[in-house]
Enzyme design. Structure first.
Site, short mmCIF file in Angstrom:
data_model
loop_
_atom_site.label_atom_id
_atom_site.label_comp_id
_atom_site.label_asym_id
_atom_site.label_seq_id
_atom_site.Cartn_x
_atom_site.Cartn_y
_atom_site.Cartn_z
N GLU A 1 0.86 -1.20 0.00
CA GLU A 1 0.00 0.00 0.00
C GLU A 1 0.89 1.25 0.00
O GLU A 1 1.95 1.25 0.62
CB GLU A 1 -0.85 -0.03 1.28
N ASN B 1 -7.04 6.19 -1.73
CA ASN B 1 -5.94 5.27 -1.44
C ASN B 1 -6.15 4.09 -2.39
O ASN B 1 -7.07 3.28 -2.18
CB ASN B 1 -6.01 4.86 0.03
N LYS C 1 -9.49 2.05 -1.85
CA LYS C 1 -9.69 1.50 -0.49
C LYS C 1 -11.02 1.93 0.11
O LYS C 1 -11.36 3.12 0.13
CB LYS C 1 -8.53 1.97 0.40
N GLU D 1 -6.21 8.75 7.68
CA GLU D 1 -6.76 8.29 6.39
C GLU D 1 -8.16 8.82 6.15
O GLU D 1 -8.54 9.11 5.02
CB GLU D 1 -6.75 6.76 6.32
N CYS E 1 -4.85 -3.01 2.91
CA CYS E 1 -4.54 -2.91 4.33
C CYS E 1 -5.72 -3.19 5.26
O CYS E 1 -6.08 -4.33 5.46
CB CYS E 1 -3.90 -1.57 4.65
N ASN F 1 0.31 -1.03 5.36
CA ASN F 1 1.22 -0.26 6.23
C ASN F 1 0.57 -0.35 7.61
O ASN F 1 -0.43 0.33 7.86
CB ASN F 1 1.24 1.23 5.86
N1 CDT Z 1 -2.94 1.43 6.51
C1 CDT Z 1 -3.85 0.86 7.30
O1 CDT Z 1 -4.99 0.65 6.91
N2 CDT Z 1 -3.45 0.53 8.54
C2 CDT Z 1 -4.35 0.00 9.52
C3 CDT Z 1 -3.98 0.46 10.87
C4 CDT Z 1 -5.10 0.23 11.80
S1 CDT Z 1 -5.02 1.16 13.23
C5 CDT Z 1 -5.65 2.69 12.80
C6 CDT Z 1 -4.41 -1.53 9.52
O2 CDT Z 1 -5.52 -2.05 9.59
O3 CDT Z 1 -3.38 -2.20 9.49
#
Ligand code: CDT
Length: 312
Positions: A47, A110, A127, A146, A172, A197
């Site tokens: 991502e 995204n 996304k 985000e 993600c 990420n």
């Molecule tokens: N990039 C991304 O979606 N990261 C989220 C972090 C969750 S905590 C706000 C994930 O689900 O890995």
């Protein structure tokens, strides 16, 4: 005849804010060249693979925010990746921040694209599950904005036919939601590609931090098994601007088993031969969806958003 795709999960180590697009694209090309040497047909990148994970910062200057977005794909800076992939006849998945003008409005998503072995953009995903928050929350060690910087994706969880497979994509946080995989399972998906990420530290729930890798595997293995599909999950990992992102990039079989997994938090390629017919025995037995699902009893999933407890 067996239908095999040799897949490379191209994990990236950290990208710092000062790293140029050209330097990052060079790293992507290096990983793609390694994949070619291993006979890969397809490479999956993370991502937001072209920049640091910028939603960690509260920014108000729109020009500064937009500097993390791509206005065209391929661009002058990303062209070397497309050229290398075409030269080797390799398809790829790439995540990036997309800025697009549609019907006179600027929209920011995204996004991931799937570029086939002939260099054509064969699939696009924006996304849908945007985690985090939309306002500045200074109590956090870092932000997760985000919900501020992106719109919810408007393309659904589509499955498309490319490179001889029924391909699906998500990004993600989508991987944590069973609905993501099931919507694609209902389109007979054979391979789900996803980049992530994931900060190890989750400010609203720090007690989850020690379980980060476990939850990463749990949701991807569960999604693979319950939908009899390959899942290729690829991290941007390591310490980025002082914030640790987990690794654990994995290629997971329709049985739910992890076939290959990254060992580092750096740039690392892991490879697996993926037999696209491996899901068939599950799709014909335990997860014969047409035979065993009872959608009448699942109405609440689409009619209700949040949990409502029973009355006393
Ligand atoms: N990039 C991304 O979606 N990261 C989220 C972090 C969750 S905590 C706000 C994930 O689900 O890995």
């Amino acid at each position: 005849m067996t239908r095999v795709l040799t897949v490379g999960a191209a994990q990236l180590g950290p990208i710092q804010r000062s790293d140029t697009r050209a330097a990052v694209v060079k790293r992507l090309v290096d990983l793609l060249e390694q994949a070619a040497a291993h006979g890969c047909n397809l490479v999956v990148f993370p991502e937001l693979a072209l920049t640091t994970f910028f939603p960690r910062w509260w920014m108000t200057d729109q020009d500064e925010i937009d500097s993390f977005f791509e206005r065209e794909m391929p661009s002058r800076e990303t062209a070397p990746l497309f050229e290398a992939a075409q030269r080797h006849g390799i398809g790829f998945y790439l995540g990036f921040a997309e800025l697009v003008v549609e019907a006179g409005s600027v929209r920011r998503f995204n996004t991931s694209i799937f570029v086939d072995a002939r260099g054509r953009i064969a699939g696009r995903y924006r996304k849908i599950h945007l985690p985090g928050h939309a306002e500045h929350e200074p109590w956090r060690a870092f932000q997760h904005l985000e919900k501020r910087y992106f719109e919810v994706g408007d393309l659904g969880f589509g499955v498309f036919r490319s490179m001889g497979a029924n391909m699906g994509m998500c990004i993600c946080n989508d991987r944590r939601w069973p609905e993501t995989y099931r919507v694609m399972g209902l389109q007979d998906v054979e391979m789900v590609l996803l980049g992530y990420n994931t900060p190890r530290h989750n400010p609203p729930a720090p007690d989850h931090d020690r379980l980060s890798e476990f939850h990463n595997q749990l949701c991807m293995q569960g999604g693979a098994y319950a939908n009899a599909t390959w899942v290729v999950g690829v991290a941007k990992a390591g310490v980025e601007e002082g914030c640790e992102l987990i690794g654990g990039s994995s290629i997971i079989a329709p049985s739910g088993q992890i076939v290959a997994q990254a060992l580092t938090q750096d740039d690392e390629l892991v490879v697996a031969r993926c037999d696209l017919d491996m899901g068939l025995s599950y799709k014909r037995s335990t997860f014969n969806l047409a035979r065993h699902r009872e959608p009448e009893h699942y109405r609440m999933i689409v009619e209700r958003r949040g949990a409502v407890p029973p009355k006393d």
